[in-house]
Design an enzyme around this catalytic site. Structure first.
Site, PDB file in Angstrom:
ATOM      1  N   ARG A  55      10.766  14.955   0.221  1.00 33.96           N
ATOM      2  CA  ARG A  55      11.960  14.305  -0.345  1.00 33.96           C
ATOM      3  C   ARG A  55      12.559  15.106  -1.502  1.00 33.96           C
ATOM      4  O   ARG A  55      13.751  14.972  -1.789  1.00 33.96           O
ATOM      5  CB  ARG A  55      11.633  12.873  -0.777  1.00 33.96           C
ATOM      6  CG  ARG A  55      11.562  11.916   0.411  1.00 33.96           C
ATOM      7  CD  ARG A  55      11.279  10.495  -0.017  1.00 33.96           C
ATOM      8  NE  ARG A  55      11.469   9.571   1.100  1.00 33.96           N
ATOM      9  CZ  ARG A  55      11.167   8.284   1.061  1.00 33.96           C
ATOM     10  NH1 ARG A  55      10.646   7.764  -0.047  1.00 33.96           N
ATOM     11  NH2 ARG A  55      11.376   7.512   2.109  1.00 33.96           N
ATOM     12  N   LYS A  92       4.184  -3.994  15.740  1.00 27.95           N
ATOM     13  CA  LYS A  92       4.650  -5.366  15.935  1.00 27.95           C
ATOM     14  C   LYS A  92       6.071  -5.488  16.447  1.00 27.95           C
ATOM     15  O   LYS A  92       6.992  -4.878  15.907  1.00 27.95           O
ATOM     16  CB  LYS A  92       4.564  -6.116  14.603  1.00 27.95           C
ATOM     17  CG  LYS A  92       3.151  -6.249  14.094  1.00 27.95           C
ATOM     18  CD  LYS A  92       3.174  -6.976  12.781  1.00 27.95           C
ATOM     19  CE  LYS A  92       1.761  -7.267  12.298  1.00 27.95           C
ATOM     20  NZ  LYS A  92       1.797  -7.886  10.978  1.00 27.95           N
ATOM     21  N   GLY A 118       8.061   6.778   8.531  1.00 26.83           N
ATOM     22  CA  GLY A 118       6.873   7.427   7.960  1.00 26.83           C
ATOM     23  C   GLY A 118       5.863   7.882   8.998  1.00 26.83           C
ATOM     24  O   GLY A 118       5.474   9.056   9.018  1.00 26.83           O
ATOM     25  N   GLY A 140      12.094   2.582   5.729  1.00 24.39           N
ATOM     26  CA  GLY A 140      12.728   1.264   5.845  1.00 24.39           C
ATOM     27  C   GLY A 140      14.220   1.346   6.129  1.00 24.39           C
ATOM     28  O   GLY A 140      14.751   0.590   6.956  1.00 24.39           O
TER      29      GLY A 140
HETATM   30  C1  3PG Z   1      11.269   4.169   0.553  1.00 19.58           C
HETATM   31  O1  3PG Z   1      10.411   4.910   0.076  1.00 19.58           O
HETATM   32  O2  3PG Z   1      11.238   3.783   1.733  1.00 19.58           O
HETATM   33  C2  3PG Z   1      12.406   3.751  -0.319  1.00 19.58           C
HETATM   34  O3  3PG Z   1      12.466   4.521  -1.464  1.00 19.58           O
HETATM   35  C3  3PG Z   1      12.380   2.284  -0.635  1.00 19.58           C
HETATM   36  O4  3PG Z   1      11.282   1.917  -1.433  1.00 19.58           O
HETATM   37  P1  3PG Z   1      10.946   0.367  -1.575  1.00 19.58           P
HETATM   38  O5  3PG Z   1      10.494  -0.091  -0.214  1.00 19.58           O
HETATM   39  O6  3PG Z   1       9.869   0.275  -2.624  1.00 19.58           O
HETATM   40  O7  3PG Z   1      12.205  -0.336  -2.001  1.00 19.58           O
HETATM   41 MG    MG Z   2       9.130   1.630   1.875  1.00 20.15          MG
END
Ligand code: 3PG
Ligand code: MG
Length: 439
Positions: free
Chosen positions: A54, A216, A373, A396
């Site tokens: 990142r 899931k 991820g 996410g």
């Molecule tokens: C991530 O790493 O997916 C984002 O930076 C969001 O982080 P968070 O889920 O803690 O809001």
């Molecule tokens: Mg996250």
């Protein structure tokens, strides 16, 4: 019965007008304080950044701004400290790593993200220098999208750049509220992400195949619903495939399954049929009596899973069939592994498929976009991430985008651009290559 979300139809999802998003390309930043929101939510081990992906992915934006004489002020969160300073969530080691990575550009660190300490460090910056401010989430106002906190941040800069696509599913002060307070622009990585993901999801070269894995169904209802409405072919893998197999009346032994979501799986299959999306099922499976490294495993036909065994991966015939299918699609969108990749040998199907996607991409036969991820970890483990057309930095946010959601951080950029007098239109030269932001 679980209610299914209704996809907004072909061409409708993510139909946010991105033409209002202004790129930072060509903006005069000389001597200006440019606040750049990045996603430095990275793993820290023993006080050291354990994965620099990142960081390296936002370097082009930061370096470009510095080269053009900006005083670059970098904003990020790290972890979930919930308004409290905790030693393991400080951005200090990240600033140190940035300095290592940015040769010839001075990187300072401010031990606060607002107030006198932040002002002192920013005032001392010379054009072309960078300051990383401390974790935004040490302030409760950040996650509350608090306007006063956004104002305190906005007071530190003249221009705002969002280069944190992977955080932009959060309506937080540094991502949403701030965009209404300063002239706001998208950074190079943001443009690369929304271009690559937008093209693969909304205007892919067809036929387009999605590979969706993960444990899931319950966490991916929106994603699967949106994908069957848009894709020509869908491969369902991972633990959630078991729920679908059960919905098809196939016995799955002691496999992980979400029995409450069998109805949802049936609805998704019905929708796929309606919209002409073919779901490809495995022909054979790898099964074992437990999920453990070194355990005895065997391959069985999909309808012959022993009652005392659990499904842990796709089998070799399934992989051969998927490879054959890959030969006739033009775009692949991949989120989630096919098997239990963290326990050898149950990553074999995922790795084999990853190698094939990489080969076809290298040969110019396929556009391949991956994110999330676990998926990115699998591609790195197979040493093929560099061969994919685009690998997202988002977890996410990638899932929410696949599910058809409008990300608040991206919406805020579009809104800010729509109201600006001097609108910078999306520059095709900048966005034409989704790899533009990666160097
Ligand atoms: C991530 O790493 O997916 C984002 O930076 C969001 O982080 P968070 O889920 O803690 O809001
Ligand atoms: Mg996250």
């Amino acid at each position: 019965m679980n209610e299914l979300p209704s996809p907004s139809g072909k061409g409708g999802t993510n139909s946010l007008d991105l033409s209002h998003v202004r790129t930072i390309d060509g903006v005069d930043v000389q001597g200006k304080r440019v606040l750049v929101r990045v996603d430095f939510n990275v793993p820290i081990e023993n006080g050291v950044v354990a994965d620099t992906t990142r960081l390296t992915r936002v370097l082009p934006t930061i370096a470009m701004l510095a080269r053009h004489g900006a005083k670059v002020v970098v904003l990020s969160h790290l972890g979930r400290p919930k308004g409290v300073r905790t030693p393991d969530t400080s951005l200090r080691p990240v600033a140190a790593k940035m300095q290592e990575l940015m040769t010839g550009i001075a990187v300072r660190f401010a031990a606060a993200s607002s107030g006198d300490e932040a002002k002192r460090v920013i005032e001392a910056l010379k054009p072309g220098e960078v300051a990383v401010l401390e974790n935004l989430r040490y302030h409760k106002g950040e996650e509350k999208n608090d306007r006063d906190f956004a104002k305190a941040l906005a007071a530190l800069g003249d221009i705002y750049v969002n280069d944190a696509f992977s955080s932009s599913h959060r309506a937080h002060a540094s991502l949403e509220a701030i965009a209404d307070l300063l002239p706001s622009y998208a950074g190079l990585l943001m443009m690369a992400e929304i271009t690559a993901l937008g093209e693969a999801l909304e205007q892919p070269e067809r036929p387009v195949m999605a590979i969706a894995g993960g444990a899931k169904v319950s966490t991916k209802i929106e994603v699967l619903t949106n994908l069957v409405a848009r894709m020509d072919v869908l491969v369902v893998g991972g633990g959630m495939a078991n729920t679908f197999l059960l919905a098809k009346g196939i016995k799955i032994g002691t496999s992980f399954v979400e029995r409450n979501f069998v109805g949802t799986a049936k609805d998704i299959m019905a929708r796929a049929k309606q919209s002409g999306c073919e779901i490809v099922w495995p022909l054979d499976l790898v099964v074992a009596n437990e999920l453990k490294a070194g355990v005895d495993w065997r391959v069985c036909a999909v309808n012959e899973v022993p009652s005392d065994a659990m499904v842990l991966d796709f089998g070799p015939k399934s992989v051969t069939e998927l490879k054959r299918r890959l030969g006739s699609v033009k775009t692949v969108l991949w989120n989630g592994p096919l098997g239990a990749i963290e326990t050898p040998p149950f990553g074999e199907a995922t790795f084999a498929l990853a190698h094939e996607v990489a080969r076809l991409t290298r040969e110019g036969k396929l556009v391949s976009v991956a994110g999330g991820g676990d998926t990115v970890r699998a591609l790195n483990e197979a040493h093929v991430a560099d061969d994919f057309s685009y690998v997202s930095t988002a977890g996410g946010a990638f899932l929410e985008w696949l599910g058809g959601a409008h990300l608040p951080g991206v919406v805020a950029l579009a809104r800010s651009g729509a109201h600006a007098s001097n609108v910078f239109r999306l520059s095709p030269t900048l966005v034409i290559s989704a790899k533009a932001g990666i160097q």
